[in-house]
Motif scaffolding. Structure first.
Motif, mmCIF file in Angstrom:
data_model
loop_
_atom_site.group_PDB
_atom_site.id
_atom_site.type_symbol
_atom_site.label_atom_id
_atom_site.label_comp_id
_atom_site.label_asym_id
_atom_site.label_seq_id
_atom_site.Cartn_x
_atom_site.Cartn_y
_atom_site.Cartn_z
ATOM 1 N N PHE A 255 10.899 9.011 -8.675
ATOM 2 C CA PHE A 255 9.757 9.258 -9.563
ATOM 3 C C PHE A 255 9.321 7.999 -10.317
ATOM 4 O O PHE A 255 8.121 7.689 -10.396
ATOM 5 C CB PHE A 255 10.090 10.366 -10.566
ATOM 6 N N ALA A 256 10.269 7.271 -10.884
ATOM 7 C CA ALA A 256 9.918 6.080 -11.666
ATOM 8 C C ALA A 256 9.203 5.048 -10.805
ATOM 9 O O ALA A 256 8.190 4.461 -11.219
ATOM 10 C CB ALA A 256 11.171 5.484 -12.298
ATOM 11 N N ASN A 257 9.728 4.808 -9.594
ATOM 12 C CA ASN A 257 9.070 3.857 -8.691
ATOM 13 C C ASN A 257 7.691 4.339 -8.288
ATOM 14 O O ASN A 257 6.728 3.559 -8.219
ATOM 15 C CB ASN A 257 9.914 3.647 -7.437
ATOM 16 N N THR A 258 7.585 5.628 -8.009
ATOM 17 C CA THR A 258 6.295 6.192 -7.597
ATOM 18 C C THR A 258 5.257 6.015 -8.704
ATOM 19 O O THR A 258 4.099 5.662 -8.433
ATOM 20 C CB THR A 258 6.450 7.682 -7.251
ATOM 21 N N ALA A 259 5.661 6.250 -9.950
ATOM 22 C CA ALA A 259 4.743 6.090 -11.083
ATOM 23 C C ALA A 259 4.267 4.649 -11.227
ATOM 24 O O ALA A 259 3.157 4.390 -11.710
ATOM 25 C CB ALA A 259 5.430 6.551 -12.360
ATOM 26 N N ASN A 260 5.100 3.705 -10.767
ATOM 27 C CA ASN A 260 4.745 2.284 -10.830
ATOM 28 C C ASN A 260 4.201 1.760 -9.501
ATOM 29 O O ASN A 260 4.140 0.543 -9.283
ATOM 30 C CB ASN A 260 5.975 1.465 -11.236
ATOM 31 N N ASN A 261 3.820 2.702 -8.624
ATOM 32 C CA ASN A 261 3.224 2.351 -7.327
ATOM 33 C C ASN A 261 4.167 1.484 -6.480
ATOM 34 O O ASN A 261 3.759 0.506 -5.859
ATOM 35 C CB ASN A 261 1.881 1.643 -7.514
ATOM 36 N N LYS A 262 5.433 1.868 -6.449
ATOM 37 C CA LYS A 262 6.419 1.164 -5.632
ATOM 38 C C LYS A 262 7.090 2.148 -4.672
ATOM 39 O O LYS A 262 7.409 3.268 -5.060
ATOM 40 C CB LYS A 262 7.503 0.519 -6.510
ATOM 41 N N GLU A 263 7.291 1.702 -3.467
ATOM 42 C CA GLU A 263 7.980 2.543 -2.496
ATOM 43 C C GLU A 263 9.480 2.626 -2.812
ATOM 44 O O GLU A 263 10.057 1.710 -3.390
ATOM 45 C CB GLU A 263 7.804 2.000 -1.065
ATOM 46 N N THR A 264 10.078 3.741 -2.390
ATOM 47 C CA THR A 264 11.517 3.948 -2.491
ATOM 48 C C THR A 264 12.025 4.384 -1.127
ATOM 49 O O THR A 264 11.338 5.137 -0.417
ATOM 50 C CB THR A 264 11.852 5.038 -3.528
ATOM 51 N N CYS A 265 13.207 3.925 -0.754
ATOM 52 C CA CYS A 265 13.753 4.306 0.553
ATOM 53 C C CYS A 265 15.200 4.738 0.419
ATOM 54 O O CYS A 265 15.891 4.423 -0.555
ATOM 55 C CB CYS A 265 13.635 3.157 1.554
ATOM 56 N N GLY A 266 15.655 5.491 1.389
ATOM 57 C CA GLY A 266 17.027 5.967 1.429
ATOM 58 C C GLY A 266 17.496 6.155 2.857
ATOM 59 O O GLY A 266 16.685 6.192 3.792
ATOM 60 N N ILE A 267 18.797 6.282 3.029
ATOM 61 C CA ILE A 267 19.416 6.458 4.343
ATOM 62 C C ILE A 267 19.899 7.892 4.486
ATOM 63 O O ILE A 267 20.517 8.443 3.560
ATOM 64 C CB ILE A 267 20.607 5.496 4.528
ATOM 65 N N LEU A 268 19.632 8.500 5.631
ATOM 66 C CA LEU A 268 20.113 9.849 5.928
ATOM 67 C C LEU A 268 21.401 9.723 6.739
ATOM 68 O O LEU A 268 21.424 9.113 7.805
ATOM 69 C CB LEU A 268 19.075 10.628 6.742
ATOM 70 N N ALA A 269 22.470 10.279 6.198
ATOM 71 C CA ALA A 269 23.765 10.183 6.870
ATOM 72 C C ALA A 269 24.386 11.569 6.990
ATOM 73 O O ALA A 269 24.071 12.475 6.214
ATOM 74 C CB ALA A 269 24.698 9.246 6.109
ATOM 75 N N GLY A 270 25.253 11.728 7.958
ATOM 76 C CA GLY A 270 25.865 13.040 8.142
ATOM 77 C C GLY A 270 26.903 13.047 9.229
ATOM 78 O O GLY A 270 27.528 12.021 9.521
ATOM 79 N N LYS A 271 27.054 14.219 9.874
ATOM 80 C CA LYS A 271 28.105 14.402 10.861
ATOM 81 C C LYS A 271 27.617 15.241 12.032
ATOM 82 O O LYS A 271 26.549 15.849 11.976
ATOM 83 C CB LYS A 271 29.320 15.080 10.215
#
Length: 411
Positions: A255-271
């Motif tokens: 949310f904070a990055n989005t409000a400042n017009n910045k992209e956010t990324c993450g990794i999907l991990a599992g089994k």
């Protein structure tokens, strides 16, 4: 993960082709040939191959536990091919840390005998399947012969009944003619004896009018007994199970990055669970974002966490703060590295401004090869037809699936 320049590109390993019903050794050779079809790209840093190798073995070990012997053997052979035959030809091989090389050699010492043992098991499995198939074919042939024989008997029976019916009708006609002659004779008081019909030509109306096509019920053939091809192209995309809360939780921490017009990324991990890929963790690496890009740092933190928890990478997720949900040219190149490593890997794009979420995958028949061979960097145009990416239809949302969010960003 670097959206501005994708470095995590690994070898493409297309599914082995359908070799049909054949002898076990030919079938195993086809599997081995496809697994060995690996080329090293000198433009990719060698440490990426070593990292991919770690996840390759992790995935193979999961398949072993699930009794997915073919998948496990495929990955073991590919690993051996890369790190015994190919990787040393990389011009930057000397830059790989000694620790990584030693760990890789230790893994090889374990994998090679595993692959040899798997080879024996697969040959035995293929022989059992071939024997069963041949037995099924023989049984089907026997059933078909019985069916044809029964049909022939039914035809003969119908022909005999038809002839009997014609004879009976002729006898009835003759009897009527004889009766007419008696009634019209001048010798009115003399009775003529009409010979009786033979028992085989009984005038029973029910028998005469019976449907001659009615006969013994034909035996049916159970089509479900038809065996499937022993080496059918069963290596289609497995389901990827996503917790329904994944996107909501990701948007909250972004949310904070989005409000400042910045992209956010993450990794999907599992089994891997019962031949389904289940996303169990959302990992947020250290990163810096801009309105249209996201650059990750300290990837070792992600690797260490995955190693500690025995997790495999299943894709990635990122936001478009002001745009709709789609894959840009940079996104396509970023995702290519994930999908080359695992065919089911997905890219999720969240566009909060438009309340959109897209789950995407490069088209295996065109987009994956096109992007893998594209040498452009940064934002650049791509053709739109045929489509380079499409919706990830193999994704299944599960409202009850658990999710652990691990934020590795330094506060």
């Amino acid at each position: 993960m670097n959206k501005e320049k994708s470095e995590t590109k690994v070898m493409k390993h297309p599914p082995w082709k359908d070799v049909g019903i054949t002898d076990p050794r030919t079938r195993l050779k086809s599997l081995s040939d496809h697994a060995s079809n690996v080329e090293i790209d000198r433009n990719i840093r060698p440490h990426r191959y070593y990292r991919s190798g770690v996840e390759m073995i992790r995935m193979a070990d999961m398949y072993m536990k699930e009794n997915g012997l073919e998948y496990a053997y495929f990955l073991y052979v590919k690993f051996i091919t890369i790190f015994v035959e190919k990787i040393r030809s990389h011009p930057q091989h000397h830059t790989v840390p000694i620790k990584d090389k030693e760990q890789n050699q230790e893994t090889l010492r374990k994998v090679i005998p595993k692959a040899e043992e798997l080879k024996k098991q697969l040959l035995e499995q293929y022989q059992v399947e071939l024997n069963k198939y041949l037995a099924d074919v023989k049984e089907r042939e026997r059933i078909e012969k019985e069916r044809l024989k029964q049909e022939e008997l039914e035809k003969l029976k119908e022909e005999e009944e038809r002839k009997n019916k014609q004879a009976a009708l002729a006898a009835v006609k003759a009897a009527k003619a004889a009766m007419s002659t008696i009634l019209s004779s001048p010798e009115e008081n003399k009775l003529k004896v009409v010979p009786s019909l033979p028992k085989s030509l009984s005038l029973d109306k029910a028998a005469v009018s019976a449907d001659i096509s009615k006969g013994k019920k034909m035996p049916t053939i159970d089509r479900s007994t038809k065996p499937s091809m022993l080496m059918s192209d069963s290596f289609t995309l497995r389901d990827v199970v996503l917790p329904t809360k994944l996107m909501r939780n990701f948007l909250l921490l972004a949310f904070a990055n989005t409000a400042n017009n910045k992209e956010t990324c993450g990794i999907l991990a599992g089994k891997l669970e019962r031949n389904k890929l289940v996303v169990t963790h959302l990992l947020i690496p250290e990163q810096t974002g801009s309105p249209d890009s996201c650059l990750t740092h300290n990837e070792e933190d992600i690797f260490d966490y995955q190693d500690q928890h025995n997790l495999i990478t299943l894709g990635w997720i990122h936001t478009h703060p002001t745009q709709t949900a789609f894959l840009s040219s940079v996104d396509l190149h970023t995702h290519c590295s994930y999908q080359l490593m695992m065919a089911e890997a997905i890219a999720i794009v969240c566009a909060p401004k438009y309340d959109e979420t897209g789950l995407f995958i490069l088209t295996p028949e065109y987009g994956l090869d096109f992007i893998a061979n594209c040498r452009e960097t940064g934002f650049h145009p791509h053709p739109t037809e045929p489509p380079l990416y499409t919706k990830a239809k193999h994704c299944k949302l599960d409202v009850n699936a658990a999710l652990e969010v691990v934020d590795l960003r330094r506060k």
